[in-house]
Enzyme design. Sequence first.
Site, mmCIF file in Angstrom:
data_model
loop_
_atom_site.group_PDB
_atom_site.id
_atom_site.type_symbol
_atom_site.label_atom_id
_atom_site.label_comp_id
_atom_site.label_asym_id
_atom_site.label_seq_id
_atom_site.Cartn_x
_atom_site.Cartn_y
_atom_site.Cartn_z
ATOM 1 N N ASP A 34 -7.938 -7.633 0.250
ATOM 2 C CA ASP A 34 -6.930 -7.793 1.291
ATOM 3 C C ASP A 34 -7.615 -7.355 2.557
ATOM 4 O O ASP A 34 -8.528 -6.536 2.513
ATOM 5 C CB ASP A 34 -5.723 -6.888 1.051
ATOM 6 C CG ASP A 34 -6.046 -5.465 1.408
ATOM 7 O OD1 ASP A 34 -6.657 -4.792 0.565
ATOM 8 O OD2 ASP A 34 -5.752 -5.037 2.534
ATOM 9 N N ASP A 71 0.862 -1.178 0.000
ATOM 10 C CA ASP A 71 0.000 0.000 0.000
ATOM 11 C C ASP A 71 0.902 1.233 0.000
ATOM 12 O O ASP A 71 2.082 1.161 0.311
ATOM 13 C CB ASP A 71 -0.907 0.009 1.222
ATOM 14 C CG ASP A 71 -2.039 1.020 1.066
ATOM 15 O OD1 ASP A 71 -2.200 1.555 -0.045
ATOM 16 O OD2 ASP A 71 -2.748 1.280 2.052
#
Length: 345
Positions: free
Chosen positions: A240, A61
């Site tokens: 996720d 991320d």
Amino acid sequence: MPVGTAATVKGVFHRDLVSEVNAQIILANTYHLYLRPGMDTLTRAGGVHRFCGWDRPMLTDSGGFQVFSLSGVRKLSEEGCKFSSHIDGSKHLFTPENVIDTQRVIGADIMMAFDECPPGDAPYDYAAKSLGLTHRWLGRCFEQFAKTSPMWGHRQSLFPIVQGCAYEELRERSAQFVQQFDADGYAIGGLAVGEPAEVMYRMIEVVNAILPTGKPRYLMGVGTPVNLLEAIERGVDMFDCVMPTRNGRNGMLFTSEGVINIRNKKWENDFSPIDPQGTAFVDKVYTKAYLRHLAISGEMMAAQIASMHNIAFYTRLMAQAREKIIDGSFAEWKKEMVAKLLTKL
RNA sequence: GGGAGAAUACCAGAGUGGCCAAAUGGGGCAGACUGUAAAUCUGCUGACGUACGUCUUCGGUGGUUCGAAUCCAUCUUCUCCCA
């Protein structure tokens, strides 16, 4: 990697990289991904197995979500996000550019754009303004992405993130905007951040009506097993989530029979396996009573066993979803599963 | 045999005349957790009632006092020190 196989991402942070990557490495996380056949197209677009060079892709991320969760010690500007480390108070600046650089250094197969993730109840004005910023940042991310190259010999993808809070109009605008970059996949962000699940489902529908069907759609940060099935039904391909591990650490087990709070006394003398139908070795080797004992005693192994079980459960759920999609029985199967998954034992 | 101290709710342990149904921790019971500052956080835990509340509790008994977990007497048990 076989097409459509769920991938568990492994952390590959190398100590030597830490100094280069600086504070950002703290905020670059590894992910558990749950993929369904939508990833076929990613294979065609570059190949999951080819484009990562390993059999398990790594996704990082950008720090966008930390920007959201750090609210309080952060300062947003056109340039980026300034924040103080909770560890030593030192100041750091994330920008679309340096966040891309970091993910280049880490060598993630799938890199995420730097975005702002506003809360679920953000008013329209704020949401619209925030979306503008996220879109401008997105342009800068792709510029930097184009200017730089992979450092580790394998191809890297950059996924844009659709935002727009709970406003259909903004979501639509964002889903359109994002496609100009012709990315390998698209993410839907800013959901499961406080809004009701029904609102989240509606936003997924709105966005997925616009995003290309031939590329993976990644719903970020979601969610409960039921959330996953609802999202898959609406065309999402990748997920996720911290839930299987965090909730596992806190004593919550997702099983084929329903949800268990393993700390509850009712399991004290239940010597049946954790999940008779589970696929992880811990499911058969340990009993509920033993796991409860470990949890109550504060033993680290309880968290480990529960995490292993939950991850295996999620992975299995996604594998089943794939099978059911392929043989055309997803809708019925999903209905049955949702009822089961909502059961509290 | 002599001396000193202690007994508080499931456990440990504060409190030493009214603000005490009694701190705090543990344990117990439940809940939360969604792009991981999270092996975390929250609530309840004498009885009855949703609740204002009412009733019974601080080793036993008996006192002092308007009022006692707190003061006095005595009994019981335990711990420590000296012989």
